[in-house]
Design an enzyme around this catalytic site. Structure first.
Site, PDB file in Angstrom:
ATOM      1  N   ASP A  62      -7.234  -1.330   4.160  1.00 36.97           N
ATOM      2  CA  ASP A  62      -6.355  -2.438   3.783  1.00 36.97           C
ATOM      3  C   ASP A  62      -6.739  -3.752   4.455  1.00 36.97           C
ATOM      4  OD1 ASP A  62      -4.755  -0.708   2.271  1.00 36.97           O
ATOM      5  OD2 ASP A  62      -3.638  -0.122   4.051  1.00 36.97           O
ATOM      6  N   ASP A  79      -1.539  -0.466   6.039  1.00 37.50           N
ATOM      7  CA  ASP A  79      -1.661   0.195   7.338  1.00 37.50           C
ATOM      8  C   ASP A  79      -3.088   0.603   7.722  1.00 37.50           C
ATOM      9  OD1 ASP A  79      -1.614   2.247   5.271  1.00 37.50           O
ATOM     10  OD2 ASP A  79      -1.713   3.616   6.956  1.00 37.50           O
ATOM     11  N   ASP A  89       0.889  -1.151   0.000  1.00 37.51           N
ATOM     12  CA  ASP A  89       0.000   0.000   0.000  1.00 37.51           C
ATOM     13  C   ASP A  89       0.939   1.215   0.000  1.00 37.51           C
ATOM     14  OD1 ASP A  89      -2.280   1.701   0.817  1.00 37.51           O
ATOM     15  OD2 ASP A  89      -1.268   1.724   2.743  1.00 37.51           O
TER      16      ASP A  89
HETATM   17  P1  ADP Z   1      -3.816   4.514   0.274  1.00 41.39           P
HETATM   18  O1  ADP Z   1      -4.361   3.333  -0.480  1.00 41.39           O
HETATM   19  O2  ADP Z   1      -2.766   5.242  -0.512  1.00 41.39           O
HETATM   20  O3  ADP Z   1      -3.371   4.163   1.660  1.00 41.39           O
HETATM   21  P2  ADP Z   1      -6.508   5.317   1.038  1.00 41.39           P
HETATM   22  O4  ADP Z   1      -7.219   4.214   0.332  1.00 41.39           O
HETATM   23  O5  ADP Z   1      -6.425   5.286   2.529  1.00 41.39           O
HETATM   24  O6  ADP Z   1      -5.034   5.564   0.410  1.00 41.39           O
HETATM   25  O7  ADP Z   1      -7.226   6.674   0.636  1.00 41.39           O
HETATM   26  C1  ADP Z   1      -7.478   6.948  -0.710  1.00 41.39           C
HETATM   27  C2  ADP Z   1      -7.935   8.344  -0.892  1.00 41.39           C
HETATM   28  O8  ADP Z   1      -9.218   8.534  -0.251  1.00 41.39           O
HETATM   29  C3  ADP Z   1      -7.032   9.398  -0.271  1.00 41.39           C
HETATM   30  O9  ADP Z   1      -5.983   9.736  -1.140  1.00 41.39           O
HETATM   31  C4  ADP Z   1      -8.011  10.551  -0.034  1.00 41.39           C
HETATM   32  O10 ADP Z   1      -8.171  11.273  -1.201  1.00 41.39           O
HETATM   33  C5  ADP Z   1      -9.317   9.841   0.311  1.00 41.39           C
HETATM   34  N1  ADP Z   1      -9.518   9.700   1.778  1.00 41.39           N
HETATM   35  C6  ADP Z   1      -9.447   8.551   2.502  1.00 41.39           C
HETATM   36  N2  ADP Z   1      -9.698   8.800   3.812  1.00 41.39           N
HETATM   37  C7  ADP Z   1      -9.876  10.141   3.936  1.00 41.39           C
HETATM   38  C8  ADP Z   1     -10.139  11.019   5.032  1.00 41.39           C
HETATM   39  N3  ADP Z   1     -10.243  10.596   6.289  1.00 41.39           N
HETATM   40  N4  ADP Z   1     -10.283  12.346   4.764  1.00 41.39           N
HETATM   41  C9  ADP Z   1     -10.167  12.802   3.504  1.00 41.39           C
HETATM   42  N5  ADP Z   1      -9.909  12.036   2.433  1.00 41.39           N
HETATM   43  C10 ADP Z   1      -9.762  10.716   2.629  1.00 41.39           C
HETATM   44 MG    MG Z   2      -2.827   3.380   3.604  1.00 41.33          MG
END
Ligand code: ADP
Ligand code: MG
Length: 326
Positions: free
Chosen positions: A224, A220, A26
């Site tokens: 995930d 993390d 991730d």
């Molecule tokens: P990654 O897979 O890189 O860990 P996530 O799946 O956690 O990223 O999040 C994907 C996208 O969703 C983020 O880049 C953001 O744009 C949006 N996002 C997720 N959680 C939040 C939050 N708590 N507040 C604002 N945007 C969020």
């Molecule tokens: Mg993440």
């Protein structure tokens, strides 16, 4: 492994770790620090303080690294006593909540699309967080993250251990994903994924892996957890990781360092190697004494050695597993 800050939740996982052929990462919080800083605010309707004020409150209960960044950008958030209700976190998209009398949505373009709000693109490199207040687009906040110091080293170490496929999956924008992948020398990466898309990619990679090799997923966040459970072995970040991820994982890295994955594989291989040595040694000696006994040449002391002696030597040999360099 525990002494090196690697928590392995069962000996069977050592077996799998030793034979890992594909590692899927991730991005946010795993390969990057997950400590975002606000680098720009672009406004559409309201003023900057109001936007940051509402965004920080919406993220009040969030454990996502983005939430922490938005709270930091408005330090009075914890003390000004605004009422927050109807909080709904949508994994991979963002958060909706009511702050006092405002209905606020904070998240990416997918969230804006799903609630039917027209958003504006941004030319800045970084993660763009769009904000909508009372059903109207209010502007966006640009935040940036840094790659962990040992991420590049971690990927090289995995390659040198014979892991032949390393993939990055992220829910972030294409521009950010590409930038990180290039800096780390990763050729395979997939962007703008929802938690369900991550599961689909992992299913595909599981189907494509070599016979006798296993797939590890390193992540993390709550988003995930499904993939951590689906992968042959799930590895979570213990410090920054969400409870759901730590719960769903089979291995937890207490200090969040991706370079510990290569170390965990080394420890697993060495442990397995010692276990095999012991099995062959014990069976070999027993068979030898058995054959001698069949011809009437074995003594009582030889039999005692084949039983207790072999056990003691095997235990001493196993103690070598306590010392792994790195
Ligand atoms: P990654 O897979 O890189 O860990 P996530 O799946 O956690 O990223 O999040 C994907 C996208 O969703 C983020 O880049 C953001 O744009 C949006 N996002 C997720 N959680 C939040 C939050 N708590 N507040 C604002 N945007 C969020
Ligand atoms: Mg993440």
């Amino acid at each position: 492994a525990s002494r090196k800050g690697i928590l392995v939740k069962g000996s069977n996982y050592l077996d799998v770790l030793a034979k890992v052929g594909t590692v899927v990462f991730d991005k946010t919080g795993t390969l990057t620090h997950g400590q975002f800083e606000v680098t720009a605010v672009h406004l559409e309707k309201c003023d900057e303080q109001h936007l940051l004020h509402l965004a920080a409150h919406v993220e009040h209960f969030s454990t996502h690294p983005i939430g922490a960044a938005l709270r930091d950008a408005f330090p009075d958030e914890a003390t000004d006593g605004c009422k927050i209700s109807d909080v709904e976190e949508i994994a991979g998209q963002g958060i909706k909540a009511k702050v006092e009398d405002w209905t606020v949505c904070v998240g990416n373009t997918k969230l804006m699309d799903s609630i039917g709000i027209e958003w504006h693109d941004c030319e800045h490199v970084g993660t763009i967080i769009h904000v909508a207040i009372d059903g109207e687009y209010a502007g966006h906040i640009v935040i940036n993250d840094k790659i962990k110091d040992d991420s590049a080293e971690a990927i090289q170490a995995l390659e040198s251990l014979g892991v032949n496929r390393i993939v990055m999956l992220t829910g972030d924008r294409a521009a950010v994903g590409k930038d990180v992948a290039q800096k780390l020398g990763l050729t395979e990466y997939h962007v703008e994924l929802m938690p369900a898309d991550k599961v689909q990619h992992v299913e595909r990679l599981l189907a494509e892996k070599q016979e006798g090799k296993y797939l590890a997923f390193v992540g993390d966040g709550i988003n995930d957890a499904p993939v951590l459970a689906r992968a042959d072995i799930g590895i979570a970040m213990g410090g920054l990781g969400s409870d759901a991820a730590i719960e769903a994982a089979d291995v937890v890295l207490m200090d969040d360092k991706p370079s510990k994955i290569a170390l965990a594989i080394k420890i697993a291989r060495r442990t397995l190697c010692i276990a095999k040595q012991n099995v062959w040694f014990a069976i070999g000696v027993k068979i030898a004494v058995l054959v001698l006994a069949a011809f009437g040449i074995a003594t009582m002391w030889m039999a005692v050695f084949a039983d207790v002696g072999v056990t003691v030597l095997a235990v001493l040999n196993a103690m070598r597993a306590l010392h792994v360099r790195g």
